[in-house]
Design an enzyme around this catalytic site. Structure first.
Site, PDB file in Angstrom:
ATOM      1  N   LYS A  25       4.840   0.916   8.992  1.00 45.87           N
ATOM      2  CA  LYS A  25       4.694   2.266   8.457  1.00 45.87           C
ATOM      3  C   LYS A  25       4.152   3.320   9.241  1.00 45.87           C
ATOM      4  CE  LYS A  25       3.329   0.260   4.607  1.00 45.87           C
ATOM      5  NZ  LYS A  25       2.515   0.096   3.373  1.00 45.87           N
ATOM      6  N   ARG A  32       5.957 -12.601   8.999  1.00 45.05           N
ATOM      7  CA  ARG A  32       6.351 -11.404   9.032  1.00 45.05           C
ATOM      8  C   ARG A  32       7.899 -11.273   9.892  1.00 45.05           C
ATOM      9  NH1 ARG A  32       2.654  -7.632   8.269  1.00 45.05           N
ATOM     10  NH2 ARG A  32       3.558  -5.660   8.938  1.00 45.05           N
ATOM     11  N   GLU A  69       0.738  -1.221  -0.168  1.00 45.63           N
ATOM     12  CA  GLU A  69      -0.097   0.004   0.107  1.00 45.63           C
ATOM     13  C   GLU A  69       0.788   1.160   0.013  1.00 45.63           C
ATOM     14  OE1 GLU A  69      -2.729   0.385   3.389  1.00 45.63           O
ATOM     15  OE2 GLU A  69      -3.292   2.176   2.580  1.00 45.63           O
TER      16      GLU A  69
HETATM   17  P1  ATP Z   1       3.069  -1.961   7.563  1.00 45.41           P
HETATM   18  O1  ATP Z   1       2.464  -2.645   8.777  1.00 45.41           O
HETATM   19  O2  ATP Z   1       4.580  -1.775   8.039  1.00 45.41           O
HETATM   20  O3  ATP Z   1       2.385  -0.897   7.176  1.00 45.41           O
HETATM   21  P2  ATP Z   1       1.867  -3.720   5.696  1.00 45.41           P
HETATM   22  O4  ATP Z   1       1.624  -5.000   5.949  1.00 45.41           O
HETATM   23  O5  ATP Z   1       0.742  -2.793   5.738  1.00 45.41           O
HETATM   24  O6  ATP Z   1       3.210  -3.302   6.614  1.00 45.41           O
HETATM   25  P3  ATP Z   1       1.881  -3.496   2.943  1.00 45.41           P
HETATM   26  O7  ATP Z   1       2.411  -2.267   2.327  1.00 45.41           O
HETATM   27  O8  ATP Z   1       0.593  -3.803   2.942  1.00 45.41           O
HETATM   28  O9  ATP Z   1       2.498  -2.957   4.084  1.00 45.41           O
HETATM   29  O10 ATP Z   1       2.523  -4.616   2.611  1.00 45.41           O
HETATM   30  C1  ATP Z   1       3.185  -5.095   1.263  1.00 45.41           C
HETATM   31  C2  ATP Z   1       3.635  -6.313   1.406  1.00 45.41           C
HETATM   32  O11 ATP Z   1       4.702  -6.706   2.287  1.00 45.41           O
HETATM   33  C3  ATP Z   1       2.400  -7.292   1.985  1.00 45.41           C
HETATM   34  O12 ATP Z   1       2.449  -8.424   1.092  1.00 45.41           O
HETATM   35  C4  ATP Z   1       3.056  -7.571   3.216  1.00 45.41           C
HETATM   36  O13 ATP Z   1       2.548  -8.860   3.773  1.00 45.41           O
HETATM   37  C5  ATP Z   1       4.583  -7.588   3.203  1.00 45.41           C
HETATM   38  N1  ATP Z   1       4.927  -7.221   4.432  1.00 45.41           N
HETATM   39  C6  ATP Z   1       4.986  -6.215   5.165  1.00 45.41           C
HETATM   40  N2  ATP Z   1       5.378  -5.856   6.332  1.00 45.41           N
HETATM   41  C7  ATP Z   1       6.071  -7.268   6.237  1.00 45.41           C
HETATM   42  C8  ATP Z   1       7.204  -7.781   7.245  1.00 45.41           C
HETATM   43  N3  ATP Z   1       7.546  -7.232   8.385  1.00 45.41           N
HETATM   44  N4  ATP Z   1       7.725  -8.786   6.926  1.00 45.41           N
HETATM   45  C9  ATP Z   1       7.424  -9.460   5.748  1.00 45.41           C
HETATM   46  N5  ATP Z   1       6.758  -9.052   4.794  1.00 45.41           N
HETATM   47  C10 ATP Z   1       5.991  -7.914   4.940  1.00 45.41           C
HETATM   48 MG    MG Z   2      -0.950  -2.005   5.730  1.00 46.50          MG
END
Ligand code: ATP
Ligand code: MG
Length: 746
Positions: free
Chosen positions: A268, A258, A31
């Site tokens: 983020k 994760r 995102e």
């Molecule tokens: P955040 O909580 O940091 O905002 P998010 O999961 O909301 O992370 P996205 O932008 O939706 O972030 O994630 C893009 C991809 O990266 C998704 O497939 C998510 O599962 C993966 N991802 C995000 N954070 C991690 C992590 N800490 N380890 C592995 N994969 C991750």
């Molecule tokens: Mg998110």
């Protein structure tokens, strides 16, 4: 790629073998609401890595269904991160918003099938009706609406006829499903918001659960890989695709764990708070775990790829030690980058018996590295050495320059101290030394043994540079919130001195500064007028030594570049290895291992308190200093009292600073540290009701700074914290002060 196959690759291979898919297509679907971090790097490596391994394709898709938080600057940062890591997404970046029309059509199809309805219950009632884990939910009365009614309402939702929150579109699944997510999940909500790409076209936006599976299908994704928190969403993913009969190519969701890293935050949202709160200089601050931060700090893409490969892919969440990442970059740079000399805290040395000048042809790389390259090192009678490479009253085990101990200048000569010059306050400002002409590196016939070699620069030719040294951004291994931010995570050294070749020859962008660590020319602030270097990582860490059984046990010898070192006895080497494994740095481990008195004192304290690093620090500094003047049995304190003192530091009863004061008192009176702390009222103050009025006073006294702070100069937070600490004689708990000050200034 790892030698052993991970569970995702096992699935992919089986799917190819069974003919379920002819081709592998994955996607990385961030995102665009913040800069990507090291967790995203893991996901990028998995998705792009698997596609590459099986001749497939990986899309970069912006999951942009939430119009209020997203922005093109984040899209650019995500593209940059993927590219920097060396992956390719093909012709163009995909956007979920490009599929809004198609996704909308699928919603209409579901309504027509009687599988979706417009619900107009308010949020609170909807929550109540959903039931609990133990109790089935109840379907809203609006679920009885006819297909025509639903189509009409949905159309008007789309046209912007209703307020935000007044209606939602829900899937009609099962209000008593054990998986709560299946109790008629939301598919669409009303949002009167401008979208950074779709503009004002839409008043409704699809929910993740509806948009994601459909986007995967539209793109022909075969394996939709996501993190474990989406496990329960998998049922919806399947329901949507199955209900709509979308079969070729039918994507399936697979979840992995994760990545979490200690001493930092990784969402983020929290990173955004740090950026907006001014605790860091921006998304690319080298202290952040963002890809932009690592890039600016000087990490290589290779080191991050190695790290992602090493941590592997698992199904259980775990916390990875940041030391493992540091190991990867150190290991990558060790054989790659030139080794040069930079003095961070210069102390002048005049070599009284040297006349004229010369240039010493010196290799950029040590002998055991198969890389060539030399530079001319200017040498003359005026040089600078590191201030702490000289000690007038050294503790036992100090191997560098002292009034009685010679030292080698790396690539040059052995020198001995003749005179120590001090200013009026007793601070050492210069050393007068003599060099030994026959001891020149490479043609040494002096026969003199030295215990170590130190780095130096020639005074007239050295260039002044700024060096930025970074420490962990958080004090706590698992930071709760931003109040755990380490106030000393950045140290700026304005007047470090570097050998001229680094600036004039620019043999690389990354360097090993001998004995200091790895450094990177800051890609933004470096100018010829003011060169700036970021510290990437130090030379030593505990991780690689502990976990890499194939690497040799660290040898104390390594530290003493090029001079001859008195070898350790077998016993000493065994102790040294043990201490290294306990996490002590080699300097400390060396000092302890080579001094029987110190090591037995240390062992005794260690038997009482399992805090190896803190104990070693006190024993090799404070205790060692006392032991230079008297025997163990003459000391007024004993090992268990030192353990008691360290325990108070560890459990935050007292600060490090106060601990020094307590120690001085122990030396004099022989009283127990707990008693000293109690009698003198030195207990760290953590009670907000005590600290609060002190903060109020500081705030009242500094109206100008309060105004500046409120106008946006958030760096002044440090000023206020400092004032409060000062007012309490250093007794206030810095973390608590930090938090309270931030709250009060809001
Ligand atoms: P955040 O909580 O940091 O905002 P998010 O999961 O909301 O992370 P996205 O932008 O939706 O972030 O994630 C893009 C991809 O990266 C998704 O497939 C998510 O599962 C993966 N991802 C995000 N954070 C991690 C992590 N800490 N380890 C592995 N994969 C991750
Ligand atoms: Mg998110």
């Amino acid at each position: 790629m790892s030698e052993s196959k991970d569970f995702l690759r096992t699935i992919v291979e089986a799917d190819l073998k069974s003919g379920k898919y002819k081709e592998i297509t994955t996607r990385f679907p961030p995102e665009p609401n913040g800069f990507p971090h090291i967790g995203h790097a893991k996901s990028i490596c998995i998705n792009f890595g698997i596609a590459a391994d099986y001749n497939g394709h990986c899309n970069l898709r912006m999951d942009d269904t939430n119009p209020t938080k997203e922005d093109t600057k984040y899209v650019e940062a995500l593209k940059d991160a993927v590219q920097w890591l060396g992956f390719h997404w093909g012709d163009n970046v995909r956007f979920t918003s490009d599929y809004f029309d198609q996704i909308h059509d699928y919603a209409i199809e579901l309504i027509k099938m009687g599988k979706a309805y417009v619900d107009s219950t308010n949020e609170e009632e909807m929550r109540e009706l959903r039931g609990t884990v133990k109790e089935a939910g109840k379907r809203s009365k609006f679920a009885e609406r006819t297909i025509e009614e639903n189509l009409d309402l949905f159309e008007r939702m789309k046209n912007g006829d209703f307020k935000d929150g007044s209606h939602v579109l829900r899937a009609k699944i099962d209000m008593s499903a054990a998986n709560m997510k299946m109790r008629d999940p939301l598919l669409y909500r009303i949002r009167h918001a401008h979208h950074f790409r779709a503009g004002d076209k839409w008043s409704i936006y699809p929910m993740y659960d509806f948009a994601h599976c459909l986007s995967d299908f539209i793109e022909g994704v075969s394996h939709s890989i996501c993190t474990l928190e989406f496990e329960n969403n998998r049922d919806i993913y399947n329901w949507v695709l199955d209900t709509l009969g979308l079969t070729t190519v039918r994507p399936f969701q697979h979840e992995f764990a994760r990545l979490g890293i200690n001493y930092t935050v990784m969402s983020k949202r929290k990173l955004l708070e740090l950026v907006e709160g001014g605790q860091v200089s921006g998304w690319d601050d080298p202290r952040l775990p963002t890809i932009a931060g690592y890039k600016r700090r000087g990490y290589t893409p290779e080191s991050i790829l190695t790290f992602c490969d090493q941590i592997g892919i698992a199904k259980a969440n775990s916390m990875v030690d940041v030391a493992q990442l540091e190991f990867c970059i150190r290991d990558d740079l060790n054989t790659k980058v030139p080794r040069v000399m930079c003095v961070l805290d210069p102390l002048k040395v005049t070599i009284v018996n040297y006349e004229g000048s010369e240039e010493l042809e010196s290799s950029y790389y040590p002998d055991d590295i198969a890389k060539d390259g030399t530079r001319a090192l200017p040498f003359s009678k005026e040089i600078y050495i590191e201030r702490d490479d000289f000690m007038e009253n050294p503790p036992k085990g100090y191997f560098r320059l002292t009034p009685d101990q010679v030292v080698r200048l790396k690539h040059a000569y052995i020198i001995k101290c003749k005179e120590v010059i001090k200013d009026a306050d007793g601070k050492i400002i210069e050393i007068k030394a003599e060099y030994i002409a026959e001891s020149k590196s490479g043609s040494d016939t002096s026969g003199i043994k030295v215990k170590s070699a130190i780095h130096w620069v020639e005074a007239k030719t050295a260039k002044e540079v700024e060096v930025r040294v970074y420490d962990r951004l958080f004090l706590d291994e698992a930071p709760e919130g931003l109040e755990d931010v380490n106030p000393n995570s950045l140290t700026i050294i304005k007047n470090a001195l570097i050998e001229p070749a680094v600036i004039t020859e620019k043999p690389d962008e990354r360097f090993q500064f001998e004995r200091q660590g790895y450094f990177y020319a800051d890609p933004i602030d470096y100018t010829d007028a003011k060169p700036v270097f970021n510290k990437i990582v130090g030379l030593k860490g505990s991780w690689g030594q502990k976990k890499k059984p194939t690497t040799e046990a660290p040898k104390a010898k390594k530290e003493h570049i090029d001079g001859e070192v008195v070898a350790m006895s077998e016993n000493e080497q065994a102790l040294f290895n043990k201490y290294s494994e306990l996490g002590l740095n080699s300097e400390v481990a060396n000092t302890l291992a080579r001094d029987e008195q110190l090591s037995s004192f240390y062992e005794e304290a260690l038997a009482e308190l399992n805090s190896p690093v803190s104990l070693a620090n006190i024993v090799t500094n404070e205790v060692a200093r006392e032991l230079k003047q008297m025997a163990v049995h003459e000391l007024k304190f004993n090992a268990s009292q030192i353990a008691e003192l360290v325990k108070m530091i560890d459990d935050k009863t007292i600060s490090n600073k106060i601990a020094k004061q307590v120690f001085e008192e122990m030396v004099k009176s022989g009283n127990a540290p707990t008693k000293i702390v109690k009698d003198k009222g030195l207990v760290q103050i953590s009670d907000p009701s005590v600290i609060s009025p002190i903060i109020d006073e500081v705030i009242t006294k500094n109206p100008d700074n309060v105004e500046k702070f409120k106008a946006g100069n958030t760096k002044l937070l440090g000023f206020f914290v400092g004032q409060v600490l000062k007012a309490t004689g250093g007794k206030a708990n810095p973390q608590v002060v930090n938090k309270l000050v931030a709250e009060k200034l809001k």
